[in-house]
Design a protein around this motif. Structure first.
Motif, PDB file in Angstrom:
ATOM      1  N   SER A 148       0.818  -1.224   0.068  1.00  0.00           N
ATOM      2  CA  SER A 148      -0.059  -0.017  -0.052  1.00  0.00           C
ATOM      3  C   SER A 148       0.626   1.229   0.060  1.00  0.00           C
ATOM      4  O   SER A 148       0.936   2.193  -0.603  1.00  0.00           O
ATOM      5  CB  SER A 148      -1.011  -0.107   1.351  1.00  0.00           C
ATOM      6  OG  SER A 148      -0.125  -0.076   2.543  1.00  0.00           O
ATOM      7  N   GLU A 155       1.849   1.981  -3.470  1.00  0.00           N
ATOM      8  CA  GLU A 155       0.838   2.270  -4.401  1.00  0.00           C
ATOM      9  C   GLU A 155       0.998   3.743  -4.555  1.00  0.00           C
ATOM     10  O   GLU A 155       0.393   4.458  -5.533  1.00  0.00           O
ATOM     11  CB  GLU A 155      -0.492   1.848  -4.008  1.00  0.00           C
ATOM     12  CG  GLU A 155      -0.569   0.283  -4.350  1.00  0.00           C
ATOM     13  CD  GLU A 155      -1.964  -0.329  -3.632  1.00  0.00           C
ATOM     14  OE1 GLU A 155      -2.548   0.272  -2.764  1.00  0.00           O
ATOM     15  OE2 GLU A 155      -2.174  -1.559  -3.970  1.00  0.00           O
ATOM     16  N   ASN A 156       1.104   4.539  -3.298  1.00  0.00           N
ATOM     17  CA  ASN A 156       1.158   6.025  -3.343  1.00  0.00           C
ATOM     18  C   ASN A 156       2.646   6.684  -3.557  1.00  0.00           C
ATOM     19  O   ASN A 156       2.871   7.695  -3.484  1.00  0.00           O
ATOM     20  CB  ASN A 156       0.598   6.481  -2.215  1.00  0.00           C
ATOM     21  CG  ASN A 156      -0.680   6.159  -1.790  1.00  0.00           C
ATOM     22  OD1 ASN A 156      -1.636   6.128  -2.654  1.00  0.00           O
ATOM     23  ND2 ASN A 156      -0.990   5.372  -0.577  1.00  0.00           N
ATOM     24  N   GLY A 175       2.330   4.687  -7.346  1.00  0.00           N
ATOM     25  CA  GLY A 175       1.794   5.878  -7.757  1.00  0.00           C
ATOM     26  C   GLY A 175       2.287   6.411  -9.199  1.00  0.00           C
ATOM     27  O   GLY A 175       1.326   6.570 -10.165  1.00  0.00           O
ATOM     28  N   ASP A 231       1.782   8.491 -15.932  1.00  0.00           N
ATOM     29  CA  ASP A 231       2.137   8.046 -14.602  1.00  0.00           C
ATOM     30  C   ASP A 231       3.435   7.336 -14.885  1.00  0.00           C
ATOM     31  O   ASP A 231       3.939   7.019 -13.716  1.00  0.00           O
ATOM     32  CB  ASP A 231       1.276   7.230 -13.939  1.00  0.00           C
ATOM     33  CG  ASP A 231       0.014   8.100 -13.554  1.00  0.00           C
ATOM     34  OD1 ASP A 231       0.278   9.363 -13.149  1.00  0.00           O
ATOM     35  OD2 ASP A 231      -1.066   7.811 -13.565  1.00  0.00           O
TER      36      ASP A 231
END
Length: 387
Positions: A4, A7-8, A111, A275
Motif C-alpha cells: 500500500s 501504491e502511493n 503511484g 504516470d
C-alpha cells in the motif's frame, strides 16, 4: 515496506547512475515519499564510466563499489529489491510484476513508475562467434567476470573503436596487455571526431602499443583466433565486443508505451502513459537518445522536481564529453545528428581544435585534443542548447 505504501509512492526500475541519482534528488525534495528501487543486479552504487578506466587507476572490481545496496537503502530511506527482475508492467492495475531470486513472483503497486533500465550491448554475430567466447562489459557483474578471465600480459582482441572501445583499449594497453582493435570505420571514434583528430587518436593509441585494423571487420571466428575480411589472422586470449548499446525497450513496448529508438519521452521525461517516466540510456528525449552522464544527471534532477510536485521541463545546454584516453586527452561536443556544416581545424599534431561550422557561420559542435582540451568550458558556452 507494505504494498500500500508503494501504491502511493515512486517505484524506480534500475539501480544504475540514473536510478540512484533520481532517488537521491527526490529524497532531497520530499522526505516522506515512499521510494522502491527494483534492480536485477546487486544494487551496489558505483561509477559505470569507471569500468573503462579501472586498470589505469589500479582499481580492482570490488574497489569500484562506493556503497552496498544496504547502505544505499539506509541513505535514501528506500526499499531496494536486489536480484529481482521485472517481468511485466500492468498499467491497468498500476502494478509491476517482479520475479524474485527464488523464481516466485510478486506484484508491486505504484503511484508513479520510472524506467531507468539502461541499455544492452548491441548484438554481435559473425560466423563462428558462438564458440569464440566474445565478452561484453555493461555493468559491474560483467566487469568482474571480464577481469577474472584476463591473463597478465595476455592478448586481447577488441571489436569496436568507438568511445568505449577506445577507452578500454587504452586502459588494457596501459596495464600491459597486448591489444588489437578491429573496426570498419577509417579512424577511432569515427562518429564523434573529424578525420584529422581521429587519425591523431589512432597514432597516440598506436604509440601506446595498440594495434589497429581499421576499415576491416572479422569474417569468421574460431576459439582463440579470428580471421579478418582481408585474410589477416589474429590470435587472442580474450575477446571483447564494444560496438555500442541498444536501449532496453521490450518492457515498455509490451506494456503498450510508445517506443522508437528508445522509450519515447517528452520534455518532462513522461512516456505515453502520464504516470510512467523514463530516463537515461533507455529513453529517447526530444533531443534524441542521450547516452552520456551529464544529460542523465540533468534528467534525474528535472524529473525529481516533477515527482516532488513541481512540473519541471528538461533543459540541456551543450554538454561536452571527456574521452578517457590518457594517450591523448580528448573532449568532444558533437553537433546534432544530421546537422549541415563542415569541420574547421586549427593546430597541428596532438594539440588541435576542431569546430563544426554551419552554413550560416555558427559553430554547432567541437572537438579538442591534447593541450586544447582545457578550452572545453568556454567553448561549450558558445554552443547551441540541446533542449
Amino acid at each position: 515496506m507494505s504494498n500500500s505504501a508503494a501504491e502511493n509512492g515512486v517505484v524506480i526500475l534500475g539501480s544504475g547512475l540514473g536510478g540512484y541519482t533520481l532517488a537521491r534528488e527526490l529524497r532531497k525534495l520530499d522526505a516522506g515519499i515512499a521510494i522502491t528501487i527494483v534492480t536485477a543486479d546487486g544494487g551496489e552504487s558505483y561509477s559505470k564510466p569507471m569500468l573503462s578506466a579501472a586498470f589505469a587507476q589500479g582499481k580492482a572490481p570490488s574497489s569500484l563499489v562506493q556503497k552496498s545496496a544496504e547502505q544505499m537503502a539506509a541513505d535514501l530511506k528506500a526499499t531496494i529489491l536486489v536480484r529481482h527482475r521485472v517481468a511485466a508492467i500492468r498499467r491497468d492495475a498500476r502494478k509491476v510484476v517482479v520475479r524474485r531470486p527464488d523464481g516466485g513472483e510478486v506484484e508491486l503497486g505504484y503511484g508513479r513508475l520510472v524506467l531507468a533500465i539502461g541499455a544492452d550491448p548491441r548484438p554481435y554475430w559473425v560466423e563462428g562467434c558462438e564458440d569464440a567466447e566474445i565478452r561484453t562489459v555493461n555493468d559491474l557483474d560483467d566487469y568482474t567476470a571480464w577481469r577474472a578471465a584476463l591473463k597478465p600480459g595476455g592478448r586481447v582482441l577488441l571489436v569496436g573503436a568507438g568511445l568505449i572501445g577506445s577507452e578500454f583499449a587504452n586502459d588494457l594497453a596501459g596495464s600491459g596487455h597486448h591489444v588489437t582493435v578491429v573496426d570498419p570505420a577509417p579512424w577511432p571514434l569515427g562518429r564523434l571526431l573529424p578525420q584529422a583528430l581521429g587519425e591523431e587518436m589512432a597514432r597516440a593509441l598506436g604509440d601506446a602499443g595498440i594495434t589497429f585494423h581499421l576499415g576491416r571487420s572479422v569474417a569468421y571466428w574460431n576459439k582463440g583466433r579470428a580471421a579478418l575480411d582481408d585474410a589477416t589472422m589474429i590470435h587472442y586470449d580474450q575477446a571483447l565486443s564494444a560496438i555500442g548499446l541498444v536501449p532496453r525497450t521490450r518492457l515498455a513496448f509490451e506494456a503498450g508505451l510508445k517506443v522508437e529508438r528508445g522509450i519515447t519521452v517528452d520534455r518532462f521525461l513522461r512516456t505515453s502513459d502520464p504516470d510512467i517516466f523514463a530516463i537515461g540510456d533507455c529513453a529517447e528525449t526530444p533531443a534524441g537518445p542521450l547516452p552520456f552522464v551529464l544529460p542523465l544527471m540533468a534528467e534525474a534532477k528535472a524529473l525529481a522536481a516533477t515527482l516532488a510536485g513541481t512540473e519541471t521541463a528538461l533543459k540541456l545546454p551543450a554538454l561536452p564529453v571527456v574521452v578517457k584516453t590518457p594517450a591523448l586527452p580528448m573532449v568532444v561536443c558533437p553537433p546534432a545528428p544530421g546537422a549541415a556544416g563542415e569541420w574547421v581545424i586549427e593546430g597541428e599534431g596532438r594539440d588541435r581544435k576542431a569546430l563544426f561550422i554551419a552554413p550560416d557561420g555558427k559553430a554547432l559542435g567541437f572537438a579538442l585534443s591534447g593541450a586544447r582540451a582545457g578550452e572545453r568550458q568556454a567553448l561549450a558556452r558558445e554552443m547551441p542548447d540541446l533542449l
